[in-house]
Write an enzyme that holds these catalytic residues in place. Sequence first.
Site, PDB file in Angstrom:
ATOM      1  N   TYR A  75      44.873  51.297  32.383  1.00  0.00           N
ATOM      2  CA  TYR A  75      45.900  51.937  33.209  1.00  0.00           C
ATOM      3  C   TYR A  75      46.980  50.904  33.485  1.00  0.00           C
ATOM      4  O   TYR A  75      46.678  49.770  33.869  1.00  0.00           O
ATOM      5  CB  TYR A  75      45.269  52.422  34.520  1.00  0.00           C
ATOM      6  CG  TYR A  75      46.231  53.061  35.488  1.00  0.00           C
ATOM      7  CD1 TYR A  75      46.685  54.366  35.282  1.00  0.00           C
ATOM      8  CD2 TYR A  75      46.677  52.381  36.619  1.00  0.00           C
ATOM      9  CE1 TYR A  75      47.560  54.964  36.186  1.00  0.00           C
ATOM     10  CE2 TYR A  75      47.548  52.972  37.519  1.00  0.00           C
ATOM     11  CZ  TYR A  75      47.993  54.265  37.295  1.00  0.00           C
ATOM     12  OH  TYR A  75      48.854  54.855  38.185  1.00  0.00           O
TER      13      TYR A  75
ATOM     14  N   ASP B 182      48.674  42.738  30.865  1.00  0.00           N
ATOM     15  CA  ASP B 182      48.876  43.348  32.180  1.00  0.00           C
ATOM     16  C   ASP B 182      47.923  42.660  33.152  1.00  0.00           C
ATOM     17  O   ASP B 182      46.726  42.979  33.209  1.00  0.00           O
ATOM     18  CB  ASP B 182      48.594  44.855  32.087  1.00  0.00           C
ATOM     19  CG  ASP B 182      48.785  45.545  33.432  1.00  0.00           C
ATOM     20  OD1 ASP B 182      48.914  44.833  34.454  1.00  0.00           O
ATOM     21  OD2 ASP B 182      48.795  46.789  33.457  1.00  0.00           O
TER      22      ASP B 182
ATOM     23  N   LYS C  78      50.322  43.367  43.018  1.00  0.00           N
ATOM     24  CA  LYS C  78      49.238  43.046  43.951  1.00  0.00           C
ATOM     25  C   LYS C  78      49.359  41.672  44.611  1.00  0.00           C
ATOM     26  O   LYS C  78      50.138  41.494  45.531  1.00  0.00           O
ATOM     27  CB  LYS C  78      47.878  43.155  43.234  1.00  0.00           C
ATOM     28  CG  LYS C  78      47.790  44.380  42.312  1.00  0.00           C
ATOM     29  CD  LYS C  78      46.862  45.417  42.796  1.00  0.00           C
ATOM     30  CE  LYS C  78      46.703  46.538  41.813  1.00  0.00           C
ATOM     31  NZ  LYS C  78      46.305  47.773  42.397  1.00  0.00           N
TER      32      LYS C  78
HETATM   33  N1  HOZ Z   1      44.540  53.832  41.383  1.00  0.00           N
HETATM   34  C1  HOZ Z   1      44.996  52.751  42.199  1.00  0.00           C
HETATM   35  C2  HOZ Z   1      44.271  51.473  41.879  1.00  0.00           C
HETATM   36  N2  HOZ Z   1      43.983  51.262  40.512  1.00  0.00           N
HETATM   37  C3  HOZ Z   1      44.826  53.151  43.636  1.00  0.00           C
HETATM   38  C4  HOZ Z   1      45.922  52.662  44.485  1.00  0.00           C
HETATM   39  C5  HOZ Z   1      45.932  53.286  45.887  1.00  0.00           C
HETATM   40  O1  HOZ Z   1      45.499  54.411  46.054  1.00  0.00           O
HETATM   41  O2  HOZ Z   1      46.417  52.625  46.785  1.00  0.00           O
END
Ligand code: HOZ
Length: 448
Positions: free
Chosen positions: A163, A258, A286
């Site tokens: 992702y 990534d 992040k």
């Molecule tokens: N899918 C996101 C992490 N891979 C979640 C982020 C969120 O909901 O804050």
Amino acid sequence: MRKIGKNIPNLPIHAKVPTLITRRSSKLFNEAKKYMPGGVNSPVRAFKSVKRAPLFISKAKGQYLYDVDGNKFIDYIGSWGPMILGHAHPAVISAIKKAAANGTSFGAPIPYEVEMVKLVTKMMPSVEVVRMVNSGTEATMSAVRVARAFTNREKIVKFAGCYHGHFDSFLIKAGSGATTFGTPDSPGVPKDLAAKTLVAEFNDTTSVEKLFRDNANEIAAIIVEPVVGNMGVVIPEGDFLHKLLEVAHTNGTLLILDEVMTGFRLARGGAQELYGIKPDLTTFGKIIGAGLPVGAYGGREDIMRMVSPDGPVYQAGTLSGNPLAMAAGIAQLKILDKRKSLYKQLEKTGKLLEEGIAENLRKLGLDYKFNRVGSMFTLFFTNENVRDFKSALTSDTAKFAAYFGEMLKRGIYLPPSQFEAAFISAAHTERDIEKTVAANYESLKVLK
Ligand code: HOZ
């Protein structure tokens, strides 16, 4: 450090499992659902796949989260990665306060930006020139645009289950929330654009080579999470990453790592330091903002000079290089840069957890798989080794959902999806791991 797991059934802390009172959270969620899709601003946090209402968080400190009903949890989400030092770290909070006192956004160059990019390029030497943006999604979509312009090609290779944010080109066999909700190929993505994204299998170089044979001189970039976090944690085997670099360069293609999750987390210099690999471009998010909305992309100078205003590739942002985000990120990165023992400590904590859970599984006669690299981990509810998307999908997600609920009742806050990584911070102690291992034992026992 002593071994955990041997006497777990005798630990007193789980003699009684408290009932989780969530009255205030439920009330807020009912209101939220009226005004936001699913009641949330990012799908996974709605807890839908674990079949319960989400908790509304009121504060966090160190390794702990507190919800609006007064429940306290040991947190293994850490805001999905950035809180490597724990929540509300004093250095980060004081940097934000100091910056905020001077104004929150100018849309103009600021000294913090210079300090930030010098730190990033020092800690990650493959990154010679860098552009700050506001999220990981912005970083990956911009990096791909630059790669397309630099190579004058349009196709990209991604891996099933990886992702890279929610940009159209990446929502093809996408992991994370897209897989959690059964929509790895999202509607709304133009077919013509989707056709430019080629999908290979993680840990399978032959699948990559085949795509290159079938699309000779058409592939601009390979983009990959060096350690996957978005189908749960999946580890690169052998020389997989080096092979990707070799295939890319043999074909005039760029390799984009990534490192939105792994950057500055798996090592001071990210996964690229850990695995000794030098990509052409890297994307960040992040940790680089210590919990404020930040991303960045950077890499080889000759490629990055394509970006406007040095070059013709357009990409911009009013809030890019925002003073609060820069100040927070700098404060955190400086600690990561200087505190040499930090990554050893995270490895030690992660190993302790891994050993404790392995012991639990052995005692209970279960063959579930636990994948971990440093401070990132996932317990997969499958007996198959999880090494790619296909094997990740063999997980029993109903069982995971039940396990999630049992752990929550016992004060452990895990990612609410089988297809997300969990994160350990430097604030987690041996005692936290003991409690977590004990909760894991009791939860797995209940589900047997
Ligand atoms: N899918 C996101 C992490 N891979 C979640 C982020 C969120 O909901 O804050």
